[in-house]
Design a protein around this motif. Structure first.
Motif, short mmCIF file in Angstrom:
data_model
loop_
_atom_site.label_atom_id
_atom_site.label_comp_id
_atom_site.label_asym_id
_atom_site.label_seq_id
_atom_site.Cartn_x
_atom_site.Cartn_y
_atom_site.Cartn_z
N LEU A 50 0.81 -1.23 0.00
CA LEU A 50 0.00 0.00 0.00
C LEU A 50 0.84 1.27 0.00
N ARG A 53 2.84 0.67 -3.86
CA ARG A 53 1.93 0.16 -4.91
C ARG A 53 2.59 -0.93 -5.73
N VAL A 244 -7.52 3.17 1.23
CA VAL A 244 -6.06 2.98 1.32
C VAL A 244 -5.51 3.80 2.48
#
Ligand code: C2E
Ligand code: MG
Ligand code: MG
Ligand code: MG
Length: 286
Positions: A50, A53, A244
């Motif tokens: 996260l 990416r 996120v």
């Protein structure tokens, strides 16, 4: 009979239940042919870090397009395969195909990205999953650590046979992930019987992050529990940047979901990895 008398095309006179039974029988027959004719395939969805990416893992998701009824949801045909006994053949095909893909992925990207295959409880009960896994890694020249076995939380019990099977799979070097975590009714003591590598928080909780306090609490509990157990934790079904942000604040490092990528056909997935590879080398972080 209702059909024959009105020309054989309309079946609206059949009671719904009989219709459902016919439809099931048609699907089961279709699945049997699909396995024989090699009509099944996998779509591949990345799990990403996260923060960066970057793709860290892949999940193989089965796909089947029936020649007349069109695309079928695995949420429908997997349970049918379990009930009809076809899950054995389907599962063995799935393990072999996943291993072949893991080998190709490593070859084409230069990174041994682990690939996860979903294995249902019925497979553990009726087929030698470990032997199938060992044969598949052997045939495809990969290491067991390149495969993850995903099983849903509801499969976990304290049944000695299953505990032993999973122990053997882990001891052979394969990784184990618990899918749909938070939705099963397994008690924490069941979880304690197993030593797993990864908990995947069910998407139903992830999708309500930011809108429902209760879901946020469950997600935080799963993250903390993974920390206690010393295993990785992944949020499933991530669809928004807001999710996120919340997940990162909560300490969840990994995610999977449409925000990053839909499940993709093999070739497109390889292209995605290669494009990522290029951008990572370009910014010097490789
Ligand atoms: P799962 O293992 O929990 O897989 C995740 C499901 O969530 C997939 O559905 C995926 O397409 C979907 N998904 C991923 N990201 C998002 C998102 O951001 N939003 C939403 N709404 N959904 C998302 P799919 O492919 O329809 O598979 C459904 C279930 O069928 C799987 O759930 C798994 O339990 C089962 N399944 C799939 N392939 C296999 C297989 O090869 N063998 C077995 N035994 N079961 C399988
Ligand atoms: Mg899964
Ligand atoms: Mg899931
Ligand atoms: Mg599931």
């Amino acid at each position: 009979e209702a059909r024959r008398s009105n020309g054989g095309t309309v079946c609206r006179f059949e009671p719904a239940i009989a219709q459902a039974t016919h439809q099931r029988a048609r699907l089961v027959a279709g699945m049997r042919e699909a396995i024989a004719r090699d009509e099944l395939s996998f779509a591949f969805q990345p799990l990403v870090d996260l923060n960066t990416r970057r793709i860290v893992q892949v999940e193989a998701l089965i796909r089947w397009t029936h020649p007349t009824y069109g695309p079928q949801s695995p949420a429908v045909f997997i349970p049918l395969a379990e009930e009809s006994g076809l899950i054995g053949a389907l599962g063995e095909w799935g393990i072999e195909t996943t291993a072949r893909f893991a080998a190709q992925l490593a070859r084409e990207t230069g990174r041994a990205i682990p690939v996860a295959v979903n294995v249902s409880g019925a497979q553990f009960a009726t087929t030698p999953v470990l032997s199938q896994l060992l044969a598949a890694v052997d045939r495809n020249g990969i290491s067991p650590s390149q495969l993850l076995v995903e099983l849903t939380e509801s499969v976990l019990t304290d049944e000695a046979k299953l505990v032993r099977q999973l122990d053997e799979i882990r001891n052979a070097g394969f990784r184990i992930a618990i899918d749909d975590f938070g939705t099963g009714y397994s008690s924490l003591s069941y979880l304690h019987n197993y030593s797993v590598h990864e908990l995947k928080i069910d998407k139903s909780f992830v999708q309500k992050l930011g809108s429902e306090r209760y879901s946020a609490k469950i997600v935080q509990l799963c993250i903390d529990l993974a920390g206690e157990l010393g295993c990785a934790v992944v949020a499933e079904g991530v669809e928004t940047e807001e999710q996120v942000e919340i997940l990162r604040d909560m300490g969840c490092p990994l995610g999977q979901g449409f925000l990053f990528s839909r499940p993709l056909p093999q070739e497109e997935f390889l292209q995605l990895c290669n494009a990522e590879q290029v951008s990572w080398s370009a910014c010097g972080s490789n």
